[in-house]
Motif scaffolding. Structure first.
Motif, short mmCIF file in Angstrom:
data_model
loop_
_atom_site.label_atom_id
_atom_site.label_comp_id
_atom_site.label_asym_id
_atom_site.label_seq_id
_atom_site.Cartn_x
_atom_site.Cartn_y
_atom_site.Cartn_z
N THR B 65 0.82 -1.20 0.00
CA THR B 65 0.00 0.00 0.00
C THR B 65 0.86 1.25 0.00
N ILE B 66 1.99 1.22 0.73
CA ILE B 66 2.87 2.39 0.73
C ILE B 66 3.38 2.66 -0.69
N PHE B 67 3.79 1.59 -1.40
CA PHE B 67 4.28 1.79 -2.77
C PHE B 67 3.15 2.25 -3.67
N SER B 68 1.95 1.73 -3.44
CA SER B 68 0.81 2.16 -4.26
C SER B 68 0.51 3.65 -4.05
N ILE B 69 0.65 4.12 -2.81
CA ILE B 69 0.43 5.55 -2.54
C ILE B 69 1.50 6.39 -3.23
N VAL B 70 2.75 5.89 -3.22
CA VAL B 70 3.84 6.61 -3.90
C VAL B 70 3.54 6.73 -5.39
N VAL B 71 3.13 5.60 -6.01
CA VAL B 71 2.84 5.62 -7.44
C VAL B 71 1.64 6.52 -7.73
N GLY B 72 0.63 6.50 -6.82
CA GLY B 72 -0.53 7.37 -7.01
C GLY B 72 -0.16 8.84 -6.96
N ALA B 73 0.73 9.20 -6.04
CA ALA B 73 1.16 10.60 -5.94
C ALA B 73 1.91 11.02 -7.20
N ALA B 74 2.81 10.14 -7.70
CA ALA B 74 3.55 10.47 -8.92
C ALA B 74 2.60 10.61 -10.10
N GLU B 75 1.61 9.71 -10.16
CA GLU B 75 0.66 9.72 -11.28
C GLU B 75 -0.17 11.00 -11.29
N VAL B 76 -0.66 11.42 -10.11
CA VAL B 76 -1.51 12.61 -10.10
C VAL B 76 -0.68 13.86 -10.42
N THR B 77 0.60 13.87 -10.01
CA THR B 77 1.45 15.02 -10.33
C THR B 77 1.61 15.17 -11.84
N VAL B 78 2.02 14.09 -12.50
CA VAL B 78 2.25 14.16 -13.95
C VAL B 78 0.93 14.37 -14.69
N GLY B 79 -0.14 13.72 -14.21
CA GLY B 79 -1.43 13.87 -14.87
C GLY B 79 -1.93 15.30 -14.85
N LEU B 80 -1.82 15.96 -13.69
CA LEU B 80 -2.29 17.35 -13.62
C LEU B 80 -1.37 18.26 -14.42
N ALA B 81 -0.07 17.96 -14.48
CA ALA B 81 0.82 18.76 -15.31
C ALA B 81 0.42 18.65 -16.78
N ILE B 82 0.07 17.43 -17.21
CA ILE B 82 -0.37 17.24 -18.60
C ILE B 82 -1.66 18.01 -18.85
N ILE B 83 -2.60 17.96 -17.88
CA ILE B 83 -3.87 18.66 -18.05
C ILE B 83 -3.63 20.16 -18.20
N ILE B 84 -2.73 20.72 -17.37
CA ILE B 84 -2.48 22.16 -17.44
C ILE B 84 -1.79 22.52 -18.75
N ALA B 85 -0.87 21.66 -19.23
CA ALA B 85 -0.21 21.92 -20.51
C ALA B 85 -1.21 21.88 -21.65
N ILE B 86 -2.15 20.91 -21.62
CA ILE B 86 -3.18 20.85 -22.67
C ILE B 86 -4.08 22.08 -22.60
N TYR B 87 -4.43 22.51 -21.39
CA TYR B 87 -5.31 23.67 -21.26
C TYR B 87 -4.65 24.92 -21.82
N ARG B 88 -3.33 25.05 -21.63
CA ARG B 88 -2.63 26.23 -22.17
C ARG B 88 -2.71 26.27 -23.68
N ARG B 89 -2.61 25.11 -24.33
CA ARG B 89 -2.59 25.10 -25.80
C ARG B 89 -3.98 25.15 -26.40
N ARG B 90 -4.95 24.47 -25.79
CA ARG B 90 -6.23 24.27 -26.46
C ARG B 90 -7.40 24.92 -25.74
N GLU B 91 -7.18 25.54 -24.57
CA GLU B 91 -8.22 26.27 -23.84
C GLU B 91 -9.38 25.38 -23.40
N THR B 92 -9.18 24.06 -23.39
CA THR B 92 -10.23 23.16 -22.90
C THR B 92 -9.57 21.90 -22.36
N ILE B 93 -10.23 21.25 -21.40
CA ILE B 93 -9.76 19.93 -20.97
C ILE B 93 -10.89 18.92 -21.10
#
Lengths: 162, 103
Positions: B65-93
């Motif tokens: 579970t500790i490793f799963s939490i670590v992977v979840g934290a990494a995943e949400v960080t990169v996922g939100l970064a991708i969402i913000i990058a897409i929003y900058r280019r296309r003005e929609t998510i």
């Protein structure tokens, strides 16, 4: 008896909050419901006598992940648009109900090898020696550190201004 | 009625199904990420429940579970970064409008 009451209350709160996340139209309210769901899961960890994991859950999910999600909602102006379903709504709902039925049936039909042994009083020391001790999980710990570093660098690269 | 492993597993299945529905049926990328987090939490509940009822004292499920939490934290960080990058280019998510890589 107290454990049963705590389990049912936390279960109802967790499921209701998760349903609110997928059904509310206001995305900001959905993120607040998500925080409620994380807190209920932390309480469920306490009922499973996993005290260290409950603290970790509150620190990382409620403290860090929820703040990141709210930050992303603020940065993308999603609140005005709202949360809507795409056109796959009905087939996805049907397959979800199918999956739920099959999985609940599988859980109920399997005879799990449950053993009754005395539980650990506090899990923090035992978890530490399990992770870092002899024959433990020291290599996965190092890989997890590398994964976090890669995630940080990737996030910074992705959102950096040109 | 005393609490058993089945109670926690059924709760985990229910939470996973709710996250599954949200991840597949929603338009907003942020809601999809939140649903994925719910699914990760459901898996964590199942892991800790197995650790508590099947191998008490060994704590293997809690380590996972500790490793799963670590992977979840990494995943949400990169996922939100991708969402913000897409929003900058296309003005929609709205994920139904982000179809640049669709065959």
């Amino acid at each position: 008896m107290g454990l049963e009451i705590a389990f049912w209350v936390l279960t109802i709160v967790a499921v209701a909050a998760a349903l609110a996340v997928v059904s509310l139209h206001n995305i900001f309210r959905a993120s607040l419901a998500l925080i409620m769901c994380f807190l209920a899961v932390a309480g469920l960890f306490v009922t499973l006598s996993a005290d260290f994991l409950a603290a970790i859950q509150v620190l990382i999910y409620v403290g860090a992940v929820a703040v990141l999600i709210i930050l992303a909602i603020m940065l993308t102006r999603e609140v005005q648009r709202g949360s809507f379903s795409n056109r796959l709504n009905v087939p996805v709902l049907l397959s979800t109900i199918l999956f739920l039925g099959v999985a609940v049936f599988a859980v109920m039909a399997t005879s799990w090898p449950v053993v009754t042994l005395p539980l650990l009083e506090a899990t923090t020391t035992a978890l530490g020696s399990e992770l870092f001790g002899e024959g433990g999980f020291i290599l996965p710990v190092e890989i997890a550190a590398l994964l976090l570093l890669a995630a940080i660098i990737g996030a910074i690269t992705l959102v950096r201004e040109e | 009625m005393t609490l058993g492993l089945e109670h926690y597993l059924v709760l985990s299945v229910v939470l996973f199904s709710i996250g599954f529905y949200g991840a597949l049926a929603k338009r907003s990328a942020v809601i999809i990420l939140m649903s994925i987090e719910i699914m990760l939490n459901a898996a964590n509940i199942a892991l800790v429940a197995f650790s508590r009822y099947v191998v008490p004292g060994l704590l293997t499920g809690q380590v996972f579970t500790i490793f799963s939490i670590v992977v979840g934290a990494a995943e949400v960080t990169v996922g939100l970064a991708i969402i913000i990058a897409i929003y900058r280019r296309r003005e929609t998510i709205d994920v139904t409008k982000i179809n640049l890589m669709k065959w």
